[in-house]
Design a protein around this motif. Structure first.
Motif, PDB file in Angstrom:
ATOM      1  N   ALA A 177      24.849  -2.701  15.768  1.00 49.32           N
ATOM      2  CA  ALA A 177      23.454  -3.104  15.954  1.00 49.32           C
ATOM      3  C   ALA A 177      22.792  -2.293  17.055  1.00 49.32           C
ATOM      4  N   HIS A 180      21.950   1.129  15.689  1.00 49.74           N
ATOM      5  CA  HIS A 180      20.760   1.087  14.839  1.00 49.74           C
ATOM      6  C   HIS A 180      19.491   1.001  15.681  1.00 49.74           C
ATOM      7  N   ARG A 181      19.531   0.206  16.756  1.00 47.84           N
ATOM      8  CA  ARG A 181      18.357   0.119  17.636  1.00 47.84           C
ATOM      9  C   ARG A 181      18.104   1.443  18.327  1.00 47.84           C
ATOM     10  N   TRP A 184      16.394   3.754  15.855  1.00 46.53           N
ATOM     11  CA  TRP A 184      15.001   3.358  15.695  1.00 46.53           C
ATOM     12  C   TRP A 184      14.174   3.781  16.909  1.00 46.53           C
ATOM     13  N   ILE A 217      16.808   2.381   7.927  1.00 49.83           N
ATOM     14  CA  ILE A 217      16.491   2.272   9.354  1.00 49.83           C
ATOM     15  C   ILE A 217      14.981   2.158   9.545  1.00 49.83           C
ATOM     16  N   GLY A 221      13.188  -1.116  10.992  1.00 52.94           N
ATOM     17  CA  GLY A 221      12.450  -1.000  12.243  1.00 52.94           C
ATOM     18  C   GLY A 221      11.015  -1.470  12.110  1.00 52.94           C
ATOM     19  N   LEU A 226      14.948  -4.402  14.146  1.00 54.44           N
ATOM     20  CA  LEU A 226      15.715  -3.610  15.117  1.00 54.44           C
ATOM     21  C   LEU A 226      15.133  -3.727  16.516  1.00 54.44           C
TER      22      LEU A 226
END
Length: 233
Positions: A177, A180-181, A184, A217, A221, A226
């Motif tokens: 996680a 992924h953030r 973004w 993604i 986002g 995200l």
């Protein structure tokens, strides 16, 4: 991007450069030969110029369609391959038709087109292999959490067992996680000149993933999935 991925990218860029050079050489040689062949068979000067361009244009359009399909894991449609084969054979036939009527002369005249056809298929195999590898890596990441076992513990009211992922699973979930953030955040900080977000393809190439992953993604986002989680009190 690690050294292995960088090496693969360099190999692919070198192959693309080589195929591009061969395409230019084959286009020039085929144009001259087809132009001469058209004049020999009664076409006027304008037609003798436009007909070779139509053949080369067909090859370019079909090639780009197949290349795009290969980037998404497909070999391309029947129409694209038919046009590519017909256009290539037309150029090859024109090269042979105007060559010196000897075996060596015809081999020399046909070589640029034959080399282009073979090298282009090698490039397609590289693109397909990279696309399959990227999709496999993405699929493994998406399945990793689902395939991990769970353990059970007594609920707070003592009424029964409650499924709880092991600590390693929670840590891996948190790391994915966070990654992924981070992706973004990178997309937000590297906007296009017009202020728009980079495309899913650009995001995927930056992090060596598949275009589908990059599009996910971007969608996640924009949907706010995200965003940074609230601090734990």
């Amino acid at each position: 991007m690690d050294s292995g991925i960088r090496a693969v990218r360099n190999i692919q860029r070198t192959t693309i450069a080589g195929v591009t050079l061969l395409a230019v050489i084959a286009a020039v040689v085929s144009f001259r030969h087809m132009h001469e062949l058209c004049l020999r068979h009664g076409e006027d000067h304008l037609a003798a110029v436009l007909i070779p361009l139509a053949v080369d244009g067909t090859i370019v359009v079909a090639s780009m369609s197949i290349l795009l399909a290969n980037r998404y894991g497909s070999r391309g449609g029947m129409l694209a391959w038919t046009l590519l084969v017909v256009g290539s054979l037309a150029g090859l036939g024109a090269n042979i038709a105007v060559a010196e009527p000897s075996l060596i002369g015809r081999i020399i005249a046909a070589w640029p087109s034959a080399a282009l056809i073979g090298s282009y298929e090698l490039l397609m195999s590289q693109v397909r292999r990279l696309s399959a590898s990227s999709n496999s890596r993405e699929g493994q990441e998406e399945r990793s959490l689902a395939e991990l076992p769970v353990v059970s513990e007594a609920g707070s009211d003592g009424s029964g067992d409650v499924a709880r992922p092991p600590r390693d699973t929670c840590r891996r979930d948190t790391e994915i996680a966070a990654f992924h953030r981070f992706v973004w955040q990178w997309a937000q900080e590297n906007r296009c000149p017009d202020g728009g977000l980079p495309s899913g393809k650009v995001i995927a190439e930056r992090f060596s993933r598949s275009p589908r992953w990059g599009r996910w993604i971007k969608r996640a986002g924009l949907a706010g999935e995200l965003a940074e989680p609230p601090p734990v009190v």
